[in-house]
Design a protein around this motif. Structure first.
Motif, PDB file in Angstrom:
ATOM      1  N   VAL A   1      27.445  41.818 -21.603  1.00 22.43           N
ATOM      2  CA  VAL A   1      28.357  40.913 -20.899  1.00 22.43           C
ATOM      3  C   VAL A   1      29.201  40.168 -21.935  1.00 22.43           C
ATOM      4  CG1 VAL A   1      28.539  38.971 -19.301  1.00 22.43           C
ATOM      5  CG2 VAL A   1      26.652  40.612 -19.070  1.00 22.43           C
ATOM      6  N   PRO A   2      30.531  40.322 -21.935  1.00 20.89           N
ATOM      7  CA  PRO A   2      31.372  39.591 -22.893  1.00 20.89           C
ATOM      8  C   PRO A   2      31.209  38.082 -22.704  1.00 20.89           C
ATOM      9  CG  PRO A   2      32.624  41.337 -21.816  1.00 20.89           C
ATOM     10  CD  PRO A   2      31.329  41.211 -21.072  1.00 20.89           C
ATOM     11  N   ALA A   3      30.891  37.371 -23.785  1.00 20.06           N
ATOM     12  CA  ALA A   3      30.631  35.930 -23.688  1.00 20.06           C
ATOM     13  C   ALA A   3      31.070  35.248 -24.971  1.00 20.06           C
ATOM     14  CB  ALA A   3      29.148  35.662 -23.427  1.00 20.06           C
ATOM     15  N   GLN A   4      31.432  33.973 -24.848  1.00 22.35           N
ATOM     16  CA  GLN A   4      31.846  33.176 -25.994  1.00 22.35           C
ATOM     17  C   GLN A   4      31.361  31.749 -25.820  1.00 22.35           C
ATOM     18  OE1 GLN A   4      36.084  33.015 -26.667  1.00 22.35           O
ATOM     19  NE2 GLN A   4      35.916  31.589 -28.368  1.00 22.35           N
ATOM     20  N   ALA A   5      30.646  31.218 -26.822  1.00 25.62           N
ATOM     21  CA  ALA A   5      30.188  29.831 -26.804  1.00 25.62           C
ATOM     22  C   ALA A   5      31.294  28.927 -27.359  1.00 25.62           C
ATOM     23  CB  ALA A   5      28.917  29.677 -27.640  1.00 25.62           C
TER      24      ALA A   5
ATOM     25  N   LEU B   1      19.295  30.929 -19.453  1.00 25.00           N
ATOM     26  CA  LEU B   1      20.336  31.814 -19.964  1.00 25.00           C
ATOM     27  C   LEU B   1      19.827  33.246 -20.091  1.00 25.00           C
ATOM     28  CD1 LEU B   1      21.813  29.392 -22.622  1.00 25.00           C
ATOM     29  CD2 LEU B   1      23.091  30.369 -20.703  1.00 25.00           C
ATOM     30  N   ALA B   2      18.584  33.412 -20.518  1.00 24.62           N
ATOM     31  CA  ALA B   2      18.001  34.754 -20.591  1.00 24.62           C
ATOM     32  C   ALA B   2      17.901  35.366 -19.196  1.00 24.62           C
ATOM     33  CB  ALA B   2      16.623  34.691 -21.253  1.00 24.62           C
ATOM     34  N   GLN B   3      17.452  34.568 -18.227  1.00 24.22           N
ATOM     35  CA  GLN B   3      17.376  35.064 -16.853  1.00 24.22           C
ATOM     36  C   GLN B   3      18.752  35.462 -16.331  1.00 24.22           C
ATOM     37  OE1 GLN B   3      15.253  31.401 -15.488  1.00 24.22           O
ATOM     38  NE2 GLN B   3      13.967  32.854 -14.351  1.00 24.22           N
ATOM     39  N   LEU B   4      19.745  34.629 -16.614  1.00 27.62           N
ATOM     40  CA  LEU B   4      21.109  34.920 -16.160  1.00 27.62           C
ATOM     41  C   LEU B   4      21.640  36.210 -16.781  1.00 27.62           C
ATOM     42  CD1 LEU B   4      23.215  31.623 -15.991  1.00 27.62           C
ATOM     43  CD2 LEU B   4      22.882  33.309 -14.168  1.00 27.62           C
ATOM     44  N   ALA B   5      21.380  36.397 -18.069  1.00 28.37           N
ATOM     45  CA  ALA B   5      21.859  37.604 -18.742  1.00 28.37           C
ATOM     46  C   ALA B   5      21.303  38.855 -18.069  1.00 28.37           C
ATOM     47  CB  ALA B   5      21.465  37.570 -20.222  1.00 28.37           C
TER      48      ALA B   5
ATOM     49  N   ARG C   1      22.107  43.290 -14.246  1.00 29.43           N
ATOM     50  CA  ARG C   1      21.605  44.048 -13.087  1.00 29.43           C
ATOM     51  C   ARG C   1      22.625  44.045 -11.953  1.00 29.43           C
ATOM     52  NH1 ARG C   1      16.858  41.826 -12.719  1.00 29.43           N
ATOM     53  NH2 ARG C   1      15.696  43.539 -13.662  1.00 29.43           N
ATOM     54  N   ASP C   2      23.262  42.905 -11.742  1.00 31.38           N
ATOM     55  CA  ASP C   2      24.259  42.798 -10.674  1.00 31.38           C
ATOM     56  C   ASP C   2      25.440  43.732 -10.923  1.00 31.38           C
ATOM     57  OD1 ASP C   2      25.138  41.274  -8.245  1.00 31.38           O
ATOM     58  OD2 ASP C   2      26.805  40.742  -9.559  1.00 31.38           O
ATOM     59  N   ARG C   3      25.738  43.964 -12.187  1.00 30.89           N
ATOM     60  CA  ARG C   3      26.862  44.845 -12.535  1.00 30.89           C
ATOM     61  C   ARG C   3      26.443  46.308 -12.657  1.00 30.89           C
ATOM     62  NH1 ARG C   3      30.588  41.306 -16.779  1.00 30.89           N
ATOM     63  NH2 ARG C   3      30.692  39.442 -15.467  1.00 30.89           N
ATOM     64  N   ARG C   4      25.174  46.559 -12.375  1.00 27.02           N
ATOM     65  CA  ARG C   4      24.639  47.921 -12.409  1.00 27.02           C
ATOM     66  C   ARG C   4      24.862  48.601 -13.761  1.00 27.02           C
ATOM     67  NH1 ARG C   4      26.425  47.282  -7.115  1.00 27.02           N
ATOM     68  NH2 ARG C   4      24.851  47.759  -5.532  1.00 27.02           N
ATOM     69  N   GLN C   5      24.686  47.836 -14.812  1.00 24.10           N
ATOM     70  CA  GLN C   5      24.851  48.395 -16.144  1.00 24.10           C
ATOM     71  C   GLN C   5      23.535  48.409 -16.911  1.00 24.10           C
ATOM     72  OE1 GLN C   5      27.900  45.523 -17.150  1.00 24.10           O
ATOM     73  NE2 GLN C   5      26.531  44.490 -18.593  1.00 24.10           N
ATOM     74  N   GLY C   6      22.437  48.389 -16.142  1.00 24.58           N
ATOM     75  CA  GLY C   6      21.125  48.369 -16.761  1.00 24.58           C
ATOM     76  C   GLY C   6      20.752  46.970 -17.207  1.00 24.58           C
ATOM     77  N   VAL C   7      19.571  46.838 -17.758  1.00 25.66           N
ATOM     78  CA  VAL C   7      19.112  45.535 -18.237  1.00 25.66           C
ATOM     79  C   VAL C   7      18.762  45.659 -19.713  1.00 25.66           C
ATOM     80  CG1 VAL C   7      18.275  44.729 -16.000  1.00 25.66           C
ATOM     81  CG2 VAL C   7      16.758  46.043 -17.482  1.00 25.66           C
ATOM     82  N   PRO C   8      18.836  44.566 -20.456  1.00 27.10           N
ATOM     83  CA  PRO C   8      18.544  44.632 -21.892  1.00 27.10           C
ATOM     84  C   PRO C   8      17.085  44.995 -22.156  1.00 27.10           C
ATOM     85  CG  PRO C   8      18.765  42.357 -21.160  1.00 27.10           C
ATOM     86  CD  PRO C   8      19.210  43.211 -20.012  1.00 27.10           C
ATOM     87  N   MET C   9      16.861  45.632 -23.291  1.00 30.45           N
ATOM     88  CA  MET C   9      15.509  46.063 -23.636  1.00 30.45           C
ATOM     89  C   MET C   9      14.551  44.880 -23.762  1.00 30.45           C
ATOM     90  SD  MET C   9      16.262  49.115 -26.386  1.00 30.45           S
ATOM     91  CE  MET C   9      14.504  49.394 -26.603  1.00 30.45           C
ATOM     92  N   TRP C  10      15.105  43.715 -24.137  1.00 32.40           N
ATOM     93  CA  TRP C  10      14.228  42.562 -24.338  1.00 32.40           C
ATOM     94  C   TRP C  10      13.726  41.952 -23.038  1.00 32.40           C
ATOM     95  CZ3 TRP C  10      16.607  38.661 -21.843  1.00 32.40           C
ATOM     96  CH2 TRP C  10      18.007  38.600 -21.841  1.00 32.40           C
TER      97      TRP C  10
END
Length: 337
Positions: free
Chosen positions: A53-57, A140-144, A149-158
Motif C-alpha cells: 500500500v503506497p504510504a507516506q509519514a 497500524l499493523a491491523q490496518l495494513a 486484504r480489502d484490495r485483494r492483493q494478498g496479505v503480508p508475510m508478517w
C-alpha cells in the motif's frame, strides 16, 4: 497493561475492517501525527508499504501548513492520542474538504470519536505516552493487513506473527531488571544517543524523545546512515548509545557502526533481535524474533523503561512534563499545543 491491551486490540477485527473500508480506493495514504504519534506514523509507513500500500509519514504541522494539496483519491490516517492538538485537527479538517478517505487512530474518550475513529487505549494520565503508542502501532499493523486484504492483493508475510505480539510484549515488559542495570551505568549528565535504520529509525527517535520527556536529560535520535555524517564524531568515551539492531537490509551497516562506537569507547547498548551481532556491546536486550517491520512494537518497551528508570534516578516526576517547574510551566502555558 500493555500485553492485555495488545491482546484486546488484536481481538477487535470488526473496527479495523470498517476503518479499512473507509480507505478503499485511496491511491496514496498519508499517515500524519506529532511527536510520538509521528514516530508511530513512520512505523505505519513501513507496515503499509510492506503490505503493498503506497504510504507516506508526514508530521502534522508540515502536512497542515506546507503539505501537498490532497486529492480526492488520497487517503489519510491521522494519529492523535488525545485528539486535541491544533495542527492534527487542522490537518484533518483540511483533508476532509477534499477527500472522504480518512481514518483517525486515537485514545478512548478523545473528541475524535464516531465514524472513522479507531481507538487504542484509555487516556493516559501522563503526557509521556507509552501504552497508547504501542496500541497505535498494533492498530497500524491491523490496518495494513485489512487494507491489503480489502484490495485483494494478498496479505503480508508478517501477518502470521501478529498472534505472537501479546507474549512478546509481555516479555519486553519483563525486562525492567535488565533495564535497571543499564540505567545504573548511564552517564545521565551527558547526551545519550539512539540510532536505527528502516523501521528502527522510528524506535530510535522515540527512545530519545521518551528519555527527554521523562528524565529531562539530553538525548538524540538518529537515522542510521546520517549518524555517520557528523553526529558520530561528537560521541565521546563513556557516553551511552542505544543501537537498534534487527535482521534486515540495515543490519550490516548497524554492525559496522556498532564497531566504530566500541572503538571510540562508547557505552553501546543493543536493542532488538539482531543486537547479539553487535561486537563489544556492553549490554543487549534481544528477546524476540518478530519480523523487522513489527519489531518496533517490542523494542520500544525497554526504551520506555529506561526513560522511567532514569527519571527515578534523577529524582524527577516523569509524568509532569516539567509543568511543576515555573519557567517551563509559563513557557508551555504561552503556547497552544
Amino acid at each position: 497493561s500493555q500485553p492485555a491491551l495488545v491482546e484486546k486490540l488484536l481481538a477487535d477485527r470488526h473496527s479495523v475492517a470498517d476503518a479499512a473500508a473507509r480507505l478503499r480506493g485511496a491511491e496514496r495514504i498519508y499517515i500524519v501525527g506529532t511527536g510520538t504519534s509521528f514516530h508511530g506514523a513512520q512505523v505505519g509507513e513501513h507496515l503499509l508499504r510492506s503490505a503493498g500500500v503506497p504510504a507516506q509519514a508526514v508530521p502534522a504541522f508540515e502536512f497542515a501548513q506546507y503539505g501537498a494539496r490532497p486529492e480526492p483519491e488520497d487517503g489519510l490516517i491521522l494519529i492523535s492520542h488525545r485528539g486535541v492538538k491544533q495542527f492534527s485537527a487542522a490537518a484533518l479538517d483540511a483533508f476532509k474538504e477534499r477527500s472522504k478517505n480518512w481514518v483517525v487512530i486515537t485514545g478512548e474518550g478523545s473528541p475524535l470519536q464516531g465514524a472513522g475513529a479507531l481507538t487504542t487505549a484509555p487516556q493516559e494520565v501522563s503526557s509521556v505516552h507509552t501504552a497508547s503508542h504501542v496500541g497505535t502501532m498494533v492498530r497500524l499493523a491491523q490496518l495494513a493487513v485489512a487494507i491489503a486484504r480489502d484490495r485483494r492483493q494478498g496479505v503480508p508475510m508478517w501477518e502470521a506473527a501478529l498472534p505472537l505480539l501479546p507474549e512478546t510484549v509481555a516479555a519486553n515488559v519483563a525486562t525492567r531488571p535488565r533495564c535497571e542495570e543499564i540505567v545504573a551505568r548511564m552517564t545521565l549528565d551527558r547526551p545519550s544517543h539512539f540510532i536505527g535504520g528502516g523501521p528502527a529509525w522510528a524506535t530510535a527517535s522515540e527512545g530519545a524523545l521518551k528519555l527527554r520527556e521523562a528524565a529531562h536529560v539530553q538525548a538524540e535520535g538518529h537515522e542510521l546512515e546520517n549518524f555517520l555524517h557528523g553526529p558520530l564524531i561528537s560521541v565521546e568515551p563513556g557516553q551511552t548509545v542505544f543501537v537498534i539492531a534487527e535482521p534486515g537490509p540495515g543490519l550490516d551497516r548497524t554492525v559496522q557502526i556498532g564497531r566504530a562506537l566500541t572503538a571510540i569507547g562508547a557505552n553501546v547498548v543493543g536493542i532488538g533481535s539482531g543486537s547479539d551481532q553487535l561486537d563489544g556491546a556492553h549490554s543487549t536486550i534481544a528477546n524476540h524474533r518478530l519480523p523487522e517491520v513489527l519489531a518496533p512494537i517490542a523494542n520500544v518497551i525497554p526504551l520506555q523503561w529506561m526513560a522511567y528508570l532514569a527519571s527515578i534516578r534523577r529524582g524527577v516526576d516523569a509524568d509532569t512534563f516539567r509543568r511543576d517547574d515555573p519557567p517551563y510551566a509559563h513557557a508551555l502555558g504561552e503556547i497552544q499545543l
